[in-house]
Design an enzyme around this catalytic site. Sequence first.
Site, PDB file in Angstrom:
ATOM      1  N   CYS A 335      36.357  45.399  38.851  1.00 20.30           N
ATOM      2  CA  CYS A 335      36.963  44.474  39.808  1.00 20.30           C
ATOM      3  C   CYS A 335      37.282  43.089  39.233  1.00 20.30           C
ATOM      4  CB  CYS A 335      36.157  44.383  41.097  1.00 20.30           C
ATOM      5  SG  CYS A 335      34.414  44.702  40.966  1.00 20.30           S
ATOM      6  N   ARG A 364      26.487  50.907  32.167  1.00 16.74           N
ATOM      7  CA  ARG A 364      25.398  50.221  32.853  1.00 16.74           C
ATOM      8  C   ARG A 364      24.078  50.715  32.282  1.00 16.74           C
ATOM      9  NH1 ARG A 364      27.711  51.000  39.058  1.00 16.74           N
ATOM     10  NH2 ARG A 364      29.638  49.845  38.659  1.00 16.74           N
ATOM     11  N   GLN A 382      35.050  55.391  36.336  1.00 17.18           N
ATOM     12  CA  GLN A 382      35.339  55.212  37.763  1.00 17.18           C
ATOM     13  C   GLN A 382      36.820  55.471  37.991  1.00 17.18           C
ATOM     14  OE1 GLN A 382      34.039  51.120  38.250  1.00 17.18           O
ATOM     15  NE2 GLN A 382      32.360  51.813  39.539  1.00 17.18           N
ATOM     16  N   ASP A 384      38.813  54.007  39.779  1.00 15.65           N
ATOM     17  CA  ASP A 384      38.740  52.764  40.531  1.00 15.65           C
ATOM     18  C   ASP A 384      40.125  52.290  40.974  1.00 15.65           C
ATOM     19  OD1 ASP A 384      37.334  50.750  41.651  1.00 15.65           O
ATOM     20  OD2 ASP A 384      36.702  49.806  39.774  1.00 15.65           O
ATOM     21  N   HIS A 386      41.761  48.608  43.202  1.00 17.84           N
ATOM     22  CA  HIS A 386      41.549  47.450  44.064  1.00 17.84           C
ATOM     23  C   HIS A 386      42.831  47.158  44.796  1.00 17.84           C
ATOM     24  CE1 HIS A 386      38.299  47.246  41.140  1.00 17.84           C
ATOM     25  NE2 HIS A 386      37.610  46.867  42.192  1.00 17.84           N
ATOM     26  N   LYS A 470      30.195  48.871  52.868  1.00 17.18           N
ATOM     27  CA  LYS A 470      30.881  50.009  52.264  1.00 17.18           C
ATOM     28  C   LYS A 470      30.983  51.160  53.251  1.00 17.18           C
ATOM     29  CE  LYS A 470      27.747  50.813  49.008  1.00 17.18           C
ATOM     30  NZ  LYS A 470      27.260  51.611  47.896  1.00 17.18           N
ATOM     31  N   HIS A 516      37.852  47.636  47.583  1.00 19.82           N
ATOM     32  CA  HIS A 516      37.448  48.380  46.380  1.00 19.82           C
ATOM     33  C   HIS A 516      37.375  49.833  46.834  1.00 19.82           C
ATOM     34  CE1 HIS A 516      35.247  44.782  44.509  1.00 19.82           C
ATOM     35  NE2 HIS A 516      35.478  44.387  45.748  1.00 19.82           N
TER      36      HIS A 516
END
Length: 637
Positions: A335, A364, A382, A384, A386, A470, A516
């Site tokens: 992000c 991570r 991910q 991902d 946005h 979320k 997200h």
Amino acid sequence: MICIKFYDGFLKDYPSGITPIEIALDMNEKKAREVLSASINGHQVELSTPITKINIQIVFYSWENTLGKKAFWHSSIHLLGQTLLQIHPQAKLTIGNPIENGFYYDVDLVDGPQQNFSSNLEERMLENARKNSIFELYSIYKAKSLDYYKENLYKIDIIKNLQEGDTTFCSNDDFVDLCRGTHIFSSGKIKYVKILNSSGVYWHSDEKNQQLTRVYGISFPNEKHMNEYLLKFEEAKKRDHRKLGKELDLFNFSDNVGAGLPLWKTKGTVLRRSLEDFLMRAQKKYGYEMVVTPHIGNKKLYKISGHIDKYENDSFLTRFSHHFGEEILLKSMNCPHHCELFKSQSWSYRDLPKRFAEFGNVYRYEQSGELHGLTRTRGFTQDDAHIFCTTDQLVDEFHRVIDLVLYILKSLGFEQYTIQISLRDLKIMNKYIGKEQNWKKAEEDIIEAVCNKNLPTKIIHGEAAFYGPKLDFLIQDSLKRNWQLGTIQIDYSLPERFDLQYQGPDNLLYRPVIIHRAPFGSLERFIALLIEHTGGNFPFWLSPIQVILIPISEKYIFYAEKILHLLYKYGIRSNIDLRSEKTGKKIRDAEINKIPFMAIVGEKEMYDGTISIRAHTIGNMGKFTFEAFLELLFNEA
RNA sequence: GCCGGUGUAGCUCAGUAGUUAGAGUGAUUCCUUGGUAAGGAAUAGGUCAUGAGUUCAAUUCUCAUCAUUGGCUCCA
């Protein structure tokens, strides 16, 4: 007299004070033997508690009902507690609970946690069960119960938090335990017990507290149900993605590369790529645009986003330059990068929503005890994106994301999932960043969006991300453990922290909102669940090898190669089994490798220019011309 | 990170109550050229996770580390 109404609408009068078990016996003596629990006017009750209310509705539960099983396992907890005290008289019992498959009891064994319980425990539990003692629930004054447990600080802790009327105890045989019910009628129904495992846990799940031993078990009313469970358990273990991943050559781990860092083999890579292609095509239709950002980023970026304060210890540090005074970290989320992308130019309200998508590799430092195959890794991808939008567009945009996630899950055959609205824990507010009004708004937005969609959801407090609430999509693995896959999050915080802006129709500057979202969540975790759900029998379009050619003997290899090249021409992932093995062996291996189609070619096929097709798990489908086979394949795809 | 279990050939696992190990499967080579779930033979392949300690001697016993595994906690 009181009037009892049964589930099927049947009415009957009974004398006041009659117990549910007596009613069951009166209705049908044979069926009464299967009754494990009952509810009166919708509340689950003890089978031995006299009924005094008039005009009530009663429902009985057997093993087939979750509430029946729950009462059965709840009662088994008492047997476990009783037996643990017989074996360890000094032990302090704390809390026990029935769970989806069985039950557990947390106990302080005083000599420290111990986790090896012999079959002795099972046998002694059954000995206690055979006494066929009745479970009786009764109320006790709070003061008296505190006195009863003066040696057991855990129970005192529990009782102190109870209301005066809620201190109920349950007795059976010579055993008494603080308990709110509900139980089966008597212990004799518990015929089979398995102690599954045990582990160290902390009182109130807080590592600052005393460590207890949690003993897990499961019990059954008959051998049939036990065998069914054990068989299911064995079958589930066969679907474990770690086992299938190895067997099907999908991925691999190496100590030298590091824990939690999967290496994708060629077949696994085909699977990944196919999923990525599928999602990219779907996202294109929803107006997403792909971006690429680096795997690392400057620490100051994460200072702006706020991630560093929360997760610095969980990040991988790659380089520290004293000279420039900069620190660079491996990225653990995309992000902040996407926010910087958004900031790189000015936007008009006409440009929004702007949807930046990326298959972002993030790293991570997960705690060592958390690593678990592909479902919990230290490096993952991910899917991902946005979405930068106006507040007016937010709910509508949220709907579109829900549609996309549901479409993805449906396309891949996931029918059972939990949709969870993850909100803040109002007791631990220092976990969260951002303004109160933004949080309130974001939480309301999510609830509104979900209500409009009429989705079955549950609200869980304390599961929000630190920057916003979320909507999470949870799926169970083969051993019934829940994993979060898809997630959609509303964020008013990062746009402020990055000072994101767009120009409105009135020429003023406004702050966008960020959604997200990741439909798969992590590609690794998603594939793990996909493996477990399909048992490795992937749909045709995801199969690493779609067709294997099996020449009957070396004489037909030439013909098989001709077919292979034709298949290549149509983009079918194919292979030839060139080994000098018998046909039966080649077929067996192809079946074990779960290849969707086997194309067998020998003299007959070569003679009339056909191929014989055998489909995985289905069997021989007979002879096909190449064109007919292609049509079959394209119908599959 | 915490409490347990486990670590022997590419894979699945035996075994050694202390004297440097074995099966099945896979791999390689040869024979076999076969019709819808296992044809036959030979060969290669292991510092018994790693490091220390005890011992005349350790894969075996002890400790530590790493990995893995069942829970707990955590999960941007």
